[in-house]
Design a protein around this motif. Sequence first.
Motif, PDB file in Angstrom:
ATOM      1  N   THR A  45       0.841  -1.192   0.000  1.00  0.00           N
ATOM      2  CA  THR A  45       0.000   0.000   0.000  1.00  0.00           C
ATOM      3  C   THR A  45       0.874   1.239   0.000  1.00  0.00           C
ATOM      4  N   ASP A  46       0.537   2.209  -0.823  1.00  0.00           N
ATOM      5  CA  ASP A  46       1.265   3.473  -0.867  1.00  0.00           C
ATOM      6  C   ASP A  46       0.720   4.390   0.220  1.00  0.00           C
ATOM      7  N   VAL A  47       1.589   4.806   1.143  1.00  0.00           N
ATOM      8  CA  VAL A  47       1.168   5.609   2.283  1.00  0.00           C
ATOM      9  C   VAL A  47       2.052   6.847   2.433  1.00  0.00           C
ATOM     10  N   VAL A  48       1.598   7.775   3.280  1.00  0.00           N
ATOM     11  CA  VAL A  48       2.320   9.022   3.535  1.00  0.00           C
ATOM     12  C   VAL A  48       3.186   8.858   4.772  1.00  0.00           C
ATOM     13  N   THR A  49       4.422   9.347   4.704  1.00  0.00           N
ATOM     14  CA  THR A  49       5.339   9.309   5.836  1.00  0.00           C
ATOM     15  C   THR A  49       5.734  10.723   6.239  1.00  0.00           C
ATOM     16  N   VAL A  50       6.291  10.843   7.425  1.00  0.00           N
ATOM     17  CA  VAL A  50       6.810  12.128   7.927  1.00  0.00           C
ATOM     18  C   VAL A  50       8.315  12.145   7.679  1.00  0.00           C
ATOM     19  N   VAL A  51       8.826  13.201   7.072  1.00  0.00           N
ATOM     20  CA  VAL A  51      10.258  13.282   6.766  1.00  0.00           C
ATOM     21  C   VAL A  51      10.969  14.390   7.540  1.00  0.00           C
ATOM     22  N   ARG A  52      10.185  15.267   8.203  1.00  0.00           N
ATOM     23  CA  ARG A  52      10.803  16.333   9.004  1.00  0.00           C
ATOM     24  C   ARG A  52      10.031  16.508  10.304  1.00  0.00           C
ATOM     25  N   ASP A  53      10.700  17.038  11.326  1.00  0.00           N
ATOM     26  CA  ASP A  53      10.023  17.326  12.594  1.00  0.00           C
ATOM     27  C   ASP A  53       8.935  18.373  12.372  1.00  0.00           C
ATOM     28  N   VAL A  54       7.745  18.104  12.910  1.00  0.00           N
ATOM     29  CA  VAL A  54       6.640  19.047  12.843  1.00  0.00           C
ATOM     30  C   VAL A  54       6.093  19.202  14.254  1.00  0.00           C
ATOM     31  N   GLN A  55       6.118  20.419  14.768  1.00  0.00           N
ATOM     32  CA  GLN A  55       5.663  20.678  16.125  1.00  0.00           C
ATOM     33  C   GLN A  55       4.138  20.728  16.185  1.00  0.00           C
ATOM     34  N   VAL A  56       3.605  20.512  17.384  1.00  0.00           N
ATOM     35  CA  VAL A  56       2.162  20.571  17.595  1.00  0.00           C
ATOM     36  C   VAL A  56       1.628  21.948  17.191  1.00  0.00           C
ATOM     37  N   GLU A  95       2.969  15.990  18.004  1.00  0.00           N
ATOM     38  CA  GLU A  95       4.302  16.189  17.453  1.00  0.00           C
ATOM     39  C   GLU A  95       4.625  15.061  16.480  1.00  0.00           C
ATOM     40  N   LEU A  96       5.048  15.417  15.267  1.00  0.00           N
ATOM     41  CA  LEU A  96       5.351  14.433  14.231  1.00  0.00           C
ATOM     42  C   LEU A  96       6.858  14.250  14.125  1.00  0.00           C
ATOM     43  N   LYS A  97       7.283  12.989  14.043  1.00  0.00           N
ATOM     44  CA  LYS A  97       8.698  12.659  13.993  1.00  0.00           C
ATOM     45  C   LYS A  97       9.057  12.015  12.657  1.00  0.00           C
ATOM     46  N   PRO A  98      10.236  12.334  12.111  1.00  0.00           N
ATOM     47  CA  PRO A  98      10.666  11.736  10.847  1.00  0.00           C
ATOM     48  C   PRO A  98      10.724  10.209  10.934  1.00  0.00           C
ATOM     49  N   GLY A  99      10.352   9.556   9.830  1.00  0.00           N
ATOM     50  CA  GLY A  99      10.409   8.106   9.775  1.00  0.00           C
ATOM     51  C   GLY A  99       9.129   7.414  10.192  1.00  0.00           C
ATOM     52  N   SER A 100       8.125   8.186  10.644  1.00  0.00           N
ATOM     53  CA  SER A 100       6.869   7.581  11.086  1.00  0.00           C
ATOM     54  C   SER A 100       5.810   7.702   9.996  1.00  0.00           C
ATOM     55  N   LEU A 101       4.822   6.802  10.059  1.00  0.00           N
ATOM     56  CA  LEU A 101       3.679   6.907   9.160  1.00  0.00           C
ATOM     57  C   LEU A 101       2.758   8.001   9.668  1.00  0.00           C
ATOM     58  N   LEU A 102       2.066   8.675   8.763  1.00  0.00           N
ATOM     59  CA  LEU A 102       1.132   9.729   9.149  1.00  0.00           C
ATOM     60  C   LEU A 102      -0.266   9.135   9.265  1.00  0.00           C
ATOM     61  N   ALA A 103      -0.867   9.266  10.451  1.00  0.00           N
ATOM     62  CA  ALA A 103      -2.216   8.763  10.694  1.00  0.00           C
ATOM     63  C   ALA A 103      -3.222   9.901  10.575  1.00  0.00           C
ATOM     64  N   PRO A 104      -4.439   9.631  10.139  1.00  0.00           N
ATOM     65  CA  PRO A 104      -5.455  10.695  10.009  1.00  0.00           C
ATOM     66  C   PRO A 104      -5.708  11.453  11.306  1.00  0.00           C
TER      67      PRO A 104
END
Length: 214
Positions: A45-56, A95-104
């Motif tokens: 399945t093609d999914v979206v990932t986080v590639v950079r730190d994103v703050q709340v 808070e989003l961390k690089p290398g993780s999958l993005l959940a809705p």
Amino acid sequence: MAPAVAPPRVSARRRRPGVIALSLALIAAGGAGVAVLLIQVGNRTDVVTVVRDVQVGQVITENDLGKTSIALDPAVKAVRSQDMDSVVGKRAAVELKPGSLLAPSQVTKDSLVQAGEQLVPIGLEPKQIPATALVPGQKVQLVHVFVQGATDTGEASDATLQTIGGRIVKASGAAPGTGIVVVDVATSATDGPRAAAWVAAGALRLVLAAPDGS
């Protein structure tokens, strides 16, 4: 003349039908296992990932996201690659961390600080941090307590306990050495200055509200 010696008789090895059947079954099972593995590897399945730190609360940009193809467990909720445009421009709810999958559930279209609210940073010492994790959106009560020798904040005595309702926007990690955690709490604009005065006087405590917000 010596009698002729007959050559040794080689008896044919007896094959047992049960052994043959078991061998065929194992070969078939092995083939089926390989087939299942190939299907699983192919069902990606093609999914979206986080590639950079994103703050709340930060707006998510296209540069913060990437795409990958993985064998995804149906129980894992992830934003599909074709839906990436729908999350760009929204805000990070956590808070989003690089290398993780993005959940809705990790994105929101709403600002974490609403119109008519103010953000009050509160530093908590290790002994003041609840065992329950502090997460964005959690309802809290800011309680004014009496502190010996503290600057007068203009509040009434402890006989009339003063509280302010708020909502956690972000909680930092524990600071090295001190263990202090800074919690950003959104309050109404009218209560913000009063809560800040309590913080400055060391007369504020944070209490988690019940799950229903009461």
